[in-house]
Motif scaffolding. Structure first.
Motif, PDB file in Angstrom:
ATOM      1  N   TRP B 178      17.297  94.465 134.482  1.00  0.00           N
ATOM      2  CA  TRP B 178      16.885  95.404 135.526  1.00  0.00           C
ATOM      3  C   TRP B 178      15.865  96.380 134.939  1.00  0.00           C
ATOM      4  O   TRP B 178      16.072  96.939 133.866  1.00  0.00           O
ATOM      5  CB  TRP B 178      18.081  96.222 136.028  1.00  0.00           C
ATOM      6  N   ALA B 179      14.792  96.576 135.697  1.00  0.00           N
ATOM      7  CA  ALA B 179      13.758  97.499 135.224  1.00  0.00           C
ATOM      8  C   ALA B 179      13.093  98.136 136.434  1.00  0.00           C
ATOM      9  O   ALA B 179      13.165  97.617 137.545  1.00  0.00           O
ATOM     10  CB  ALA B 179      12.733  96.744 134.389  1.00  0.00           C
ATOM     11  N   THR B 180      12.438  99.272 136.191  1.00  0.00           N
ATOM     12  CA  THR B 180      11.780  99.953 137.300  1.00  0.00           C
ATOM     13  C   THR B 180      10.263  99.750 137.241  1.00  0.00           C
ATOM     14  O   THR B 180       9.676  99.754 136.156  1.00  0.00           O
ATOM     15  CB  THR B 180      12.116 101.459 137.327  1.00  0.00           C
ATOM     16  N   LEU B 181       9.661  99.566 138.400  1.00  0.00           N
ATOM     17  CA  LEU B 181       8.219  99.431 138.484  1.00  0.00           C
ATOM     18  C   LEU B 181       7.567 100.807 138.570  1.00  0.00           C
ATOM     19  O   LEU B 181       6.377 100.953 138.347  1.00  0.00           O
ATOM     20  CB  LEU B 181       7.819  98.620 139.728  1.00  0.00           C
ATOM     21  N   ASP B 182       8.373 101.807 138.965  1.00  0.00           N
ATOM     22  CA  ASP B 182       7.818 103.143 139.194  1.00  0.00           C
ATOM     23  C   ASP B 182       8.986 104.133 139.214  1.00  0.00           C
ATOM     24  O   ASP B 182       9.730 104.203 140.189  1.00  0.00           O
ATOM     25  CB  ASP B 182       7.073 103.134 140.546  1.00  0.00           C
ATOM     26  N   LYS B 183       9.130 104.856 138.113  1.00  0.00           N
ATOM     27  CA  LYS B 183      10.299 105.746 137.981  1.00  0.00           C
ATOM     28  C   LYS B 183      10.390 106.774 139.100  1.00  0.00           C
ATOM     29  O   LYS B 183      11.476 107.215 139.458  1.00  0.00           O
ATOM     30  CB  LYS B 183      10.263 106.480 136.632  1.00  0.00           C
ATOM     31  N   SER B 184       9.214 107.144 139.664  1.00  0.00           N
ATOM     32  CA  SER B 184       9.223 108.177 140.702  1.00  0.00           C
ATOM     33  C   SER B 184       9.694 107.632 142.046  1.00  0.00           C
ATOM     34  O   SER B 184       9.968 108.388 142.968  1.00  0.00           O
ATOM     35  CB  SER B 184       7.812 108.768 140.857  1.00  0.00           C
ATOM     36  N   ALA B 185       9.785 106.305 142.146  1.00  0.00           N
ATOM     37  CA  ALA B 185      10.119 105.708 143.451  1.00  0.00           C
ATOM     38  C   ALA B 185      11.603 105.427 143.619  1.00  0.00           C
ATOM     39  O   ALA B 185      12.034 104.889 144.637  1.00  0.00           O
ATOM     40  CB  ALA B 185       9.316 104.430 143.658  1.00  0.00           C
ATOM     41  N   GLY B 186      12.413 105.779 142.611  1.00  0.00           N
ATOM     42  CA  GLY B 186      13.861 105.618 142.750  1.00  0.00           C
ATOM     43  C   GLY B 186      14.299 104.164 142.821  1.00  0.00           C
ATOM     44  O   GLY B 186      13.646 103.275 142.262  1.00  0.00           O
ATOM     45  N   ARG B 187      15.359 103.957 143.562  1.00  0.00           N
ATOM     46  CA  ARG B 187      15.995 102.635 143.554  1.00  0.00           C
ATOM     47  C   ARG B 187      15.128 101.543 144.169  1.00  0.00           C
ATOM     48  O   ARG B 187      15.266 100.370 143.834  1.00  0.00           O
ATOM     49  CB  ARG B 187      17.349 102.698 144.231  1.00  0.00           C
ATOM     50  N   ALA B 188      14.211 101.939 145.070  1.00  0.00           N
ATOM     51  CA  ALA B 188      13.363 100.920 145.709  1.00  0.00           C
ATOM     52  C   ALA B 188      12.463 100.227 144.694  1.00  0.00           C
ATOM     53  O   ALA B 188      12.001  99.111 144.919  1.00  0.00           O
ATOM     54  CB  ALA B 188      12.514 101.559 146.802  1.00  0.00           C
TER      55      ALA B 188
END
Lengths: 361, 409
Positions: B178-188
């Motif tokens: 699991w990884a984030t594409l954009d930390k500012s965008a939260g769970r989405a």
């Protein structure tokens, strides 16, 4: 195949009894708890649903659809309506099923038509005795042979005693084995004294003293010790299922209150201290219900259900009391006030460890 | 079908089969791989890969579906929970690919597990990070797209990755990260990526030393410019700044939905450990001449009888709640509430049951001569992983109160 979906027939039973509990039983719950008198009109209306008659044998004019599981489904919904009234409504089962299962031809002819007639005729079962060391399998009430009949001596309590009842089934020890007798309420030597208890205040019960009560040969149920143990198990399932329903009612009222009541500007249900308590209540109620269903299914299959019944009975007693106590706690001071229901649920569910023979499936 | 508690013929045959496997293949080596914490249980892994995974040969078909899977998990964890977690299977990585992957992705990544040849391989799921456990939306591992090579670049550290050693190092296996594409965008913005074993930039840092389930490799993995092909993303790449439940995206919610399938299995695993302990306790008491009486009147019941009957009731309630959650999956009914109920009940019940067994048996229970102390250590994890007791209470509470995660935090 393991399945948790009620059949169409089972779903219909749940739906019908739930509606009745909601529309007829609940509105009379608190007033009956205070007055101690179940409304006759309510009992008549319940009688018309045929909840007990449906389980009596076809040969005797009943529906022939005896099922411990179906009985548990009925008892839960009635218990959700009101515990005292549930036991009042189911009281014909206390005479009907023992007599249908083990009664002599004479006894069946004498008793069953009354239960299957147009009027509600309550029943009574005398199992519990007023002593802390009461052992359901070894009662102190005795039955001694006397000519072609028996003489009964002893003391019973928590015996449902609604107006209009004609018979009471009494459990006694005959030598070392259980025996049961169906007696008319006005049998000589039988003295009934109304009793008052912590809970079940909407259900008239009596302490029953048997002083040299003579039971004729035909009054003795043709049931072995093992048969009567099976009946006791059926009673435990009926009581446990009722308790699951009452616990569910306590949970629901607490849940709804927690969503309305605010502290510091927020509903208390948004606090984990309250929300987690409600979650635990919901989990334990569902767990207890499944234990009851599994034990009831075992009874219906004809398996030895003793262990499963014990698990279901104990778990329900624990869970029922804990849930009711949590409901009072969530209501805080209001939970202690009789304007609200939690205190009544707590009093009713506190007796589970002592209840025997208040309903049968 | 009416309400019924009778497993189908196929389930019963499978149950008996897995009990035999547990007894003959797992119990004899249970203590050894508890002591030799990070050693690969070669004989068990090979057995499972060659024979075990094909199940009960010749068993009649079961129509209990997912309940049969739970029965298997219970039986094998009755054998040994650590060894169960070390089985060469796609595990939670497979659940994620199954829940959020396309048909092509499923065919590609699961191929090695479906083939009848080759060496044992493992799948795993890497979610937890040193600073983010229950709050999975707070993860900091990043995924960045490189249009030049059409690859995703992963950077970050994952901990508590069950079967992570095997899945990250043995060719043919994979880790779902699991990884984030954009930390500012939260769970989405949180997506999951399939990282095949041996991919450059994925490094096995080591395995945790644990209280129990010591045969299970709980890995720490570091991702440093770890590149995977574009098509290794499960779900869509878009980041929509709205409620992901309404976008139809299988990303974060898809990944969370795998818990609805995994929690009943964990509850079943827990039940297996609890039953091992309780069964042994009852047998040991019988050897000492103490039979549990189910018909004794309250006044006459001994303290031990009261304890044992309560343990049995709690265990059975947990098992039935588990079967119900699994049955709902069979029926395609949403089971988020019921899965968490089963997990919460089972996790706590077996924690208490296994502790009580140690207490009742006194010095015998405390001794490493028997497995009772090990079962107590093995049981505790069930109240922690796949959602702690408290997280599952939170999920149940939100459902019964009809509150969102914003209202009940």
């Amino acid at each position: 195949m393991i399945d948790f979906e009620p059949s169409e027939e089972q779903a219909l039973i749940i739906e019908t009894v739930h509606q009745f509990a909601e529309n007829e039983v609940r509105p009379r719950s608190r007033e009956t708890d205070e007055s101690g008198k179940p409304p006759p009109a309510l009992l008549s209306a319940a009688h018309e649903l045929g909840l007990v008659a449906n389980g009596l044998p076809e040969a005797d004019g009943g529906g022939g659809a005896r099922s411990a599981l179906a009985g548990a489904l009925i008892a839960e919904e009635l218990g959700w309506g009101d515990m005292s009234l549930a036991f009042a409504i189911l009281s014909p089962s206390l005479v009907g099923f023992p007599v249908a299962d083990h009664g002599t031809a004479e006894l069946r002819k004498q008793i069953l038509p009354g239960l299957l007639g147009p009027d509600f005729v309550p029943g009574a079962l005398a199992i519990v005795e007023p002593r802390f060391d009461f052992d359901v399998y070894h009662p102190h009430t005795t039955a001694k042979r006397d000519g072609d009949g028996w003489i009964l001596d002893g003391r019973k309590c928590l015996v449902p005693w609604l107006e209009g009842g004609r018979h009471v089934v009494v459990f006694a020890a005959e030598n070392d084995a259980l025996a049961a007798f169906a007696l008319p309420r006005d049998a000589k030597g039988l003295v009934a004294t109304p009793e008052q208890n912590l809970g079940l205040c909407g259900l008239p019960t009596v302490e029953l003293v048997l002083e040299s009560v003579r039971a004729p040969a035909a009054a003795r149920l043709d049931a072995s010790d093992a048969d009567l143990r099976r009946l006791i198990e059926r009673g435990r399932i009926a009581i446990a299922a009722t308790a699951v329903g009452t616990a569910r009612a306590a949970f629901e009222v607490a849940r709804d209150y927690a969503k309305q009541r605010e502290t510091f500007g927020q509903p208390i249900a948004t606090r984990q201290a309250i929300a987690f308590k409600l979650a635990d209540m919901a989990i334990e109620i569902d767990g207890a219900r499944l234990l009851v269903w599994e034990a009831a299914s075992a009874i219906d299959r004809g398996d030895d259900a003793a262990r499963l019944v014990r698990l279901a009975q104990d778990q329900t007693a624990r869970v029922g009391l804990a849930v009711a106590d949590s409901a009072v706690q969530i209501f805080g001071g209001h939970g202690y006030i009789r304007d609200y229901l939690p205190e009544m649920h707590l009093r009713n569910l506190a007796g589970l460890g002592s209840f025997e023979g208040l309903a049968l499936v | 079908m009416p309400i019924s508690f009778e497993p189908s013929e196929g389930s019963l045959v499978a149950q008996a089969h897995y009990r035999k496997v547990a007894l003959e293949q797992m119990r004899p080596i249970s203590r050894r791989y508890d002591v030799e914490e990070h050693a690969l249980p070669r004989e068990w892994v090979d057995y499972w890969w060659k024979e075990g995974r094909w199940g009960a040969k010749g068993a009649p078909a079961s129509n209990d579906g997912f309940i049969t899977v739970c029965l298997q998990a219970e039986q094998l964890c009755w054998g040994d929970a650590g060894l169960y977690l070390r089985m060469p299977t796609p595990a939670l990585g497979g659940s994620a690919v199954g829940a959020a992957g396309t048909k092509e992705q499923q065919a590609k990544f699961m191929a090695g597990f479906r083939a009848l040849e080759g060496q044992p391989i493992w799948g795993a799921m890497a979610i937890t990070e040193p600073q983010a456990g229950s709050d999975a939306a707070a993860i900091e591992t990043t995924a960045e797209y490189d249009p030049a090579t059409e690859e995703w670049i992963l950077n970050g550290t994952k901990i508590f990755c069950t079967a992570g050693e095997g899945a990250s190092t043995v060719p043919g296996g994979f880790v779902v990260v699991w990884a984030t594409l954009d930390k500012s965008a939260g769970r989405a913005a949180i997506k999951s990526f399939v990282v095949p074993a041996g991919t450059k930039g994925m490094e096995l840092i080591g395995c945790e030393k644990k209280l129990g389930i010591r045969a299970s490799d709980t890995a720490t993995l570091r991702f440093e410019n770890c590149r995977v092909p574009k098509d290794n993303l499960l779900g869509r790449a878009e980041v929509k700044k709205q409620d992901p439940t309404r976008t139809g995206d299988k990303g974060f919610m898809g990944a969370m939905a795998t818990y609805d399938a995994s929690r009943p299995i964990v509850a079943a695993m827990a039940t297996g450990v609890g039953r091992a302990s309780l069964e042994f306790l009852i047998e040991e008491l019988a050897r000492q001449g103490i039979q549990i009486r189910y018909d004794a009147p309250p006044r006459e019941r001994t303290a031990i009888e009261k304890d044992v009957v309560e343990m049995e009731a709690d265990l059975q309630a947990a098992r039935l709640l588990t079967w119900r959650a699994a049955w709902m999956m069979n029926k395609g009914k949403p089971n988020n509430l019921e899965a968490s109920m089963a997990k919460a009940k089972a996790g706590l019940a077996v924690t208490k049951i296994t502790q009580k067994a140690v207490q009742i048996l006194g010095p015998i229970g405390y001794s490493k001569k028997l497995l009772v102390e090990k079962w107590m250590r093995d049981a505790k994890i069930n109240d922690i992983y796949e959602g702690t007791q408290q997280i599952n209470q939170l999920i149940v509470a939100r459902r019964i109160l009809d509150y969102s995660s914003a209202v009940l935090r």
